[in-house]
Design a protein around this motif. Structure first.
Motif, PDB file in Angstrom:
ATOM      1  N   ALA A 157     -39.936 -21.735  -7.913  1.00  0.00           N
ATOM      2  CA  ALA A 157     -39.646 -20.394  -7.399  1.00  0.00           C
ATOM      3  C   ALA A 157     -39.106 -20.435  -5.977  1.00  0.00           C
ATOM      4  O   ALA A 157     -38.851 -19.390  -5.377  1.00  0.00           O
ATOM      5  CB  ALA A 157     -40.910 -19.528  -7.449  1.00  0.00           C
ATOM      6  N   GLY A 158     -38.917 -21.634  -5.451  1.00  0.00           N
ATOM      7  CA  GLY A 158     -38.411 -21.749  -4.085  1.00  0.00           C
ATOM      8  C   GLY A 158     -39.373 -21.215  -3.047  1.00  0.00           C
ATOM      9  O   GLY A 158     -38.949 -20.805  -1.962  1.00  0.00           O
ATOM     10  N   GLY A 159     -40.656 -21.215  -3.350  1.00  0.00           N
ATOM     11  CA  GLY A 159     -41.651 -20.706  -2.416  1.00  0.00           C
ATOM     12  C   GLY A 159     -41.724 -19.197  -2.450  1.00  0.00           C
ATOM     13  O   GLY A 159     -42.696 -18.613  -2.920  1.00  0.00           O
ATOM     14  N   TYR A 160     -40.662 -18.556  -1.978  1.00  0.00           N
ATOM     15  CA  TYR A 160     -40.645 -17.084  -1.986  1.00  0.00           C
ATOM     16  C   TYR A 160     -39.351 -16.536  -2.573  1.00  0.00           C
ATOM     17  O   TYR A 160     -39.020 -15.372  -2.392  1.00  0.00           O
ATOM     18  CB  TYR A 160     -40.865 -16.535  -0.564  1.00  0.00           C
ATOM     19  N   GLY A 161     -38.635 -17.406  -3.291  1.00  0.00           N
ATOM     20  CA  GLY A 161     -37.479 -16.943  -4.038  1.00  0.00           C
ATOM     21  C   GLY A 161     -36.126 -17.137  -3.395  1.00  0.00           C
ATOM     22  O   GLY A 161     -35.108 -16.775  -3.994  1.00  0.00           O
ATOM     23  N   HIS A 162     -36.070 -17.706  -2.190  1.00  0.00           N
ATOM     24  CA  HIS A 162     -34.756 -17.875  -1.548  1.00  0.00           C
ATOM     25  C   HIS A 162     -33.857 -18.719  -2.448  1.00  0.00           C
ATOM     26  O   HIS A 162     -34.266 -19.798  -2.907  1.00  0.00           O
ATOM     27  CB  HIS A 162     -34.908 -18.539  -0.188  1.00  0.00           C
ATOM     28  N   PRO A 163     -32.641 -18.260  -2.729  1.00  0.00           N
ATOM     29  CA  PRO A 163     -31.769 -18.999  -3.649  1.00  0.00           C
ATOM     30  C   PRO A 163     -31.512 -20.445  -3.228  1.00  0.00           C
ATOM     31  O   PRO A 163     -31.408 -21.332  -4.093  1.00  0.00           O
ATOM     32  CB  PRO A 163     -30.473 -18.180  -3.638  1.00  0.00           C
ATOM     33  N   ASP A 164     -31.409 -20.712  -1.931  1.00  0.00           N
ATOM     34  CA  ASP A 164     -31.192 -22.091  -1.479  1.00  0.00           C
ATOM     35  C   ASP A 164     -32.406 -22.958  -1.776  1.00  0.00           C
ATOM     36  O   ASP A 164     -32.276 -24.148  -2.100  1.00  0.00           O
ATOM     37  CB  ASP A 164     -30.891 -22.118   0.016  1.00  0.00           C
ATOM     38  N   HIS A 165     -33.600 -22.397  -1.661  1.00  0.00           N
ATOM     39  CA  HIS A 165     -34.814 -23.150  -1.971  1.00  0.00           C
ATOM     40  C   HIS A 165     -34.864 -23.492  -3.458  1.00  0.00           C
ATOM     41  O   HIS A 165     -35.211 -24.615  -3.842  1.00  0.00           O
ATOM     42  CB  HIS A 165     -36.048 -22.337  -1.595  1.00  0.00           C
ATOM     43  N   VAL A 166     -34.525 -22.508  -4.284  1.00  0.00           N
ATOM     44  CA  VAL A 166     -34.537 -22.736  -5.728  1.00  0.00           C
ATOM     45  C   VAL A 166     -33.521 -23.810  -6.108  1.00  0.00           C
ATOM     46  O   VAL A 166     -33.804 -24.707  -6.916  1.00  0.00           O
ATOM     47  CB  VAL A 166     -34.258 -21.422  -6.488  1.00  0.00           C
ATOM     48  N   ARG A 167     -32.332 -23.728  -5.520  1.00  0.00           N
ATOM     49  CA  ARG A 167     -31.303 -24.736  -5.816  1.00  0.00           C
ATOM     50  C   ARG A 167     -31.790 -26.135  -5.432  1.00  0.00           C
ATOM     51  O   ARG A 167     -31.574 -27.106  -6.168  1.00  0.00           O
ATOM     52  CB  ARG A 167     -30.009 -24.377  -5.076  1.00  0.00           C
ATOM     53  N   LEU A 168     -32.456 -26.255  -4.291  1.00  0.00           N
ATOM     54  CA  LEU A 168     -32.930 -27.575  -3.874  1.00  0.00           C
ATOM     55  C   LEU A 168     -34.065 -28.075  -4.755  1.00  0.00           C
ATOM     56  O   LEU A 168     -34.161 -29.279  -5.008  1.00  0.00           O
ATOM     57  CB  LEU A 168     -33.364 -27.554  -2.409  1.00  0.00           C
ATOM     58  N   HIS A 169     -34.914 -27.180  -5.236  1.00  0.00           N
ATOM     59  CA  HIS A 169     -35.929 -27.625  -6.188  1.00  0.00           C
ATOM     60  C   HIS A 169     -35.255 -28.239  -7.408  1.00  0.00           C
ATOM     61  O   HIS A 169     -35.610 -29.349  -7.844  1.00  0.00           O
ATOM     62  CB  HIS A 169     -36.819 -26.467  -6.637  1.00  0.00           C
ATOM     63  N   ASP A 170     -34.296 -27.534  -7.968  1.00  0.00           N
ATOM     64  CA  ASP A 170     -33.640 -28.006  -9.189  1.00  0.00           C
ATOM     65  C   ASP A 170     -32.930 -29.336  -8.953  1.00  0.00           C
ATOM     66  O   ASP A 170     -33.026 -30.267  -9.769  1.00  0.00           O
ATOM     67  CB  ASP A 170     -32.646 -26.965  -9.688  1.00  0.00           C
ATOM     68  N   ALA A 171     -32.218 -29.435  -7.830  1.00  0.00           N
ATOM     69  CA  ALA A 171     -31.467 -30.657  -7.546  1.00  0.00           C
ATOM     70  C   ALA A 171     -32.398 -31.821  -7.217  1.00  0.00           C
ATOM     71  O   ALA A 171     -32.156 -32.966  -7.637  1.00  0.00           O
ATOM     72  CB  ALA A 171     -30.500 -30.412  -6.385  1.00  0.00           C
ATOM     73  N   THR A 172     -33.465 -31.551  -6.472  1.00  0.00           N
ATOM     74  CA  THR A 172     -34.390 -32.623  -6.102  1.00  0.00           C
ATOM     75  C   THR A 172     -35.119 -33.152  -7.321  1.00  0.00           C
ATOM     76  O   THR A 172     -35.286 -34.370  -7.489  1.00  0.00           O
ATOM     77  CB  THR A 172     -35.396 -32.121  -5.053  1.00  0.00           C
ATOM     78  N   LEU A 173     -35.561 -32.264  -8.189  1.00  0.00           N
ATOM     79  CA  LEU A 173     -36.231 -32.697  -9.412  1.00  0.00           C
ATOM     80  C   LEU A 173     -35.294 -33.552 -10.257  1.00  0.00           C
ATOM     81  O   LEU A 173     -35.681 -34.618 -10.761  1.00  0.00           O
ATOM     82  CB  LEU A 173     -36.705 -31.480 -10.207  1.00  0.00           C
ATOM     83  N   ALA A 174     -34.042 -33.128 -10.402  1.00  0.00           N
ATOM     84  CA  ALA A 174     -33.076 -33.895 -11.193  1.00  0.00           C
ATOM     85  C   ALA A 174     -32.791 -35.250 -10.550  1.00  0.00           C
ATOM     86  O   ALA A 174     -32.681 -36.272 -11.245  1.00  0.00           O
ATOM     87  CB  ALA A 174     -31.776 -33.098 -11.342  1.00  0.00           C
TER      88      ALA A 174
END
Length: 243
Positions: A157-174
């Motif tokens: 969820a990027g912590g609080y939903g910030h789109p950049d946070h969500v994108r980094l979660h997805d990219a870091t996990l991959a």
């Protein structure tokens, strides 16, 4: 894997200057004090972040604000004890053979209490506009270069939903899946599978590091006050959940 089990180097993946301190400052200090080599990659300069009132006589343009926030990040990182810092899109955090690029802050807007959503004005060079594979491959390059014991970034969820946070979660996990690196996501409350850290004794250093981010936040005693006036206690606890 616990942080006591052979973790010698931790890579934190964050979206904007000040995220490293707000989300994980106390944990970074704790790890450094344990002798862990802490390294940080930041994706954008936070060009679209709101500015604390009266810090500047005139609001700086985006390029000037970028330079200011670079300096603030450098100062805060020194206070926290971070070893090496990188910008996503520049070597070694850039896929081999790719031209250096600069990811820009994607912006956000509040869609509910404490919940961010996408900005209606997203530029073509924003982090969220880049293909996920490109962001992932940049992180793969950095992980291959520095070989961290553990990579830490946001939850889904990027912590609080910030789109950049969500994108980094997805990219870091991959990227961690591709490199077989251990990945832990930042969580805000204890729970099953969470390694929880109570770090109130680290507050003075976290407050000093937050003070370095003067364009974005203001420290008032044991509280941090954001540019929009939101106030909360300086975070003194954090959890990690292995993904």
């Amino acid at each position: 894997m616990s942080l006591d089990d052979g973790v010698v180097r931790v890579l934190f993946v964050h979206a904007h200057p000040d995220d490293e301190t707000l989300a994980t400052g106390a944990l970074i200090i704790e790890l450094v004090d344990r002798g862990v080599d802490v390294q940080l990659v930041t994706a954008t300069r936070g060009e679209r972040g709101d500015i604390v009132a009266e810090v500047f006589a005139h609001d700086p343009d985006p390029e000037t604000l970028s330079a200011i926030r670079e300096g603030e990040l450098s100062h805060a990182s020194n206070i926290l004890g971070i070893g090496e810092r990188y910008w996503l899109g520049a070597a070694p955090a850039r896929a081999p053979g790719s031209v250096t690029r600069r990811y820009l802050d994607s912006g956000m807007e509040w869609v509910g209490p404490g919940l961010a959503g996408p900005s209606p004005f997203v530029t073509s060079d924003a982090l969220v506009s880049a293909p996920l594979d490109e962001v992932t491959n940049d992180l793969i390059a950095l992980i291959d270069a520095i070989r961290p014991s553990l990579v830490v970034s946001y939850d889904d969820a990027g912590g609080y939903g910030h789109p950049d946070h969500v994108r980094l979660h997805d990219a870091t996990l991959a990227a961690c899946r591709a490199t077989h690196a251990s990945f832990a996501e930042i969580v805000a409350a204890p729970g099953d599978g969470v390694e929880w850290f109570e770090l109130a004794h680290r507050l003075p250093v976290v407050a000093a590091a937050l003070g370095a981010h003067a364009s974005q936040v203001r420290v008032d005693g044991t509280d941090v006050v954001h540019s929009g006036g939101q106030r909360h206690a300086i975070p003194a606890s954090v959890g990690l959940r292995r993904a």
